[in-house]
Design a protein around this motif. Structure first.
Motif, PDB file in Angstrom:
ATOM      1  N   ASP A  22       1.166  -1.357   0.357  1.00 42.32           N
ATOM      2  CA  ASP A  22       0.551   0.277   0.020  1.00 42.32           C
ATOM      3  C   ASP A  22       1.618   1.013  -0.246  1.00 42.32           C
ATOM      4  N   PRO A  23       1.431   1.755  -1.561  1.00 46.22           N
ATOM      5  CA  PRO A  23       2.136   2.900  -1.364  1.00 46.22           C
ATOM      6  C   PRO A  23       2.014   4.077  -0.108  1.00 46.22           C
ATOM      7  N   ALA A  28       4.678   5.858   5.001  1.00 48.05           N
ATOM      8  CA  ALA A  28       4.166   6.429   6.508  1.00 48.05           C
ATOM      9  C   ALA A  28       4.291   5.732   7.280  1.00 48.05           C
ATOM     10  N   PHE A  29       4.666   4.626   6.910  1.00 43.64           N
ATOM     11  CA  PHE A  29       5.132   3.813   8.455  1.00 43.64           C
ATOM     12  C   PHE A  29       6.599   2.750   8.427  1.00 43.64           C
ATOM     13  N   ILE A  43      -2.529  -6.033   9.619  1.00 37.01           N
ATOM     14  CA  ILE A  43      -3.137  -5.133   9.384  1.00 37.01           C
ATOM     15  C   ILE A  43      -3.556  -5.312   7.438  1.00 37.01           C
ATOM     16  N   GLY A  44      -5.005  -5.072   7.702  1.00 36.20           N
ATOM     17  CA  GLY A  44      -5.816  -5.005   6.600  1.00 36.20           C
ATOM     18  C   GLY A  44      -6.517  -3.944   5.525  1.00 36.20           C
ATOM     19  N   PRO A  45      -6.897  -3.509   5.043  1.00 42.31           N
ATOM     20  CA  PRO A  45      -7.213  -2.712   4.437  1.00 42.31           C
ATOM     21  C   PRO A  45      -7.881  -1.179   5.559  1.00 42.31           C
ATOM     22  N   ALA A  46      -8.651  -1.680   5.858  1.00 47.22           N
ATOM     23  CA  ALA A  46      -9.366  -0.904   6.803  1.00 47.22           C
ATOM     24  C   ALA A  46      -8.154  -0.736   7.941  1.00 47.22           C
ATOM     25  N   VAL A  47      -7.516  -2.011   8.576  1.00 51.27           N
ATOM     26  CA  VAL A  47      -6.451  -1.069   9.853  1.00 51.27           C
ATOM     27  C   VAL A  47      -5.879  -0.037   9.100  1.00 51.27           C
ATOM     28  N   ARG A  48      -4.904  -0.162   8.448  1.00 51.37           N
ATOM     29  CA  ARG A  48      -4.011   0.160   7.489  1.00 51.37           C
ATOM     30  C   ARG A  48      -5.090   2.180   7.009  1.00 51.37           C
ATOM     31  N   LEU A  51      -5.207   3.475  11.134  1.00 53.30           N
ATOM     32  CA  LEU A  51      -3.657   3.987  11.320  1.00 53.30           C
ATOM     33  C   LEU A  51      -3.114   5.601  10.374  1.00 53.30           C
ATOM     34  N   LEU A  52      -3.742   5.098   9.180  1.00 55.95           N
ATOM     35  CA  LEU A  52      -3.328   6.389   8.095  1.00 55.95           C
ATOM     36  C   LEU A  52      -4.034   8.110   8.748  1.00 55.95           C
TER      37      LEU A  52
END
Length: 109
Positions: A22-23, A28-29, A43-48, A51-52
């Protein structure tokens, strides 16, 4: 538990660097963990996404001992700053492990 062992070194000093593909997130992390495949599954799409949001609010994020910690470099004095930060932290914790347990005395539930 398993989640603690997966995240004990996310953003920390141990393990292998993991790119999640995930660019925006990868920029960012820095994710480090000895549990690469498990981290990718947790760390799927919803978690990412959550966190963003925290990163955009200026948070430094760590995981461990069953908790997610989000810190800022400055004191948030106004409700307009604190409220979105607390809600984003709660949303990120919820995305990772379901509904977080919050003591009844805490204002953000």
């Amino acid at each position: 538990g398993l989640l603690d062992s997966i995240f004990e070194t996310v953003g920390g000093t141990g393990g292998t660097d993991i790119k999640l593909g995930d660019p925006a997130f990868d920029a960012a992390f820095i994710v480090k963990s000895p549990h690469g495949m498990m981290v990718l599954s947790v760390i799927g799409p919803a978690v990412r996404a959550q966190l963003l949001v925290l990163a955009r609010l200026g948070a430094s994020i760590t995981f461990g001992n069953g908790s997610l910690t989000a810190l800022t470099q400055r004191l948030l004095l106004s409700r307009d700053e604190l409220d979105p930060f607390m809600k984003a932290t709660y949303a990120a914790a919820s995305a990772i492990g379901g509904t977080p347990s919050v003591p009844p005395s805490m204002p953000y539930r």
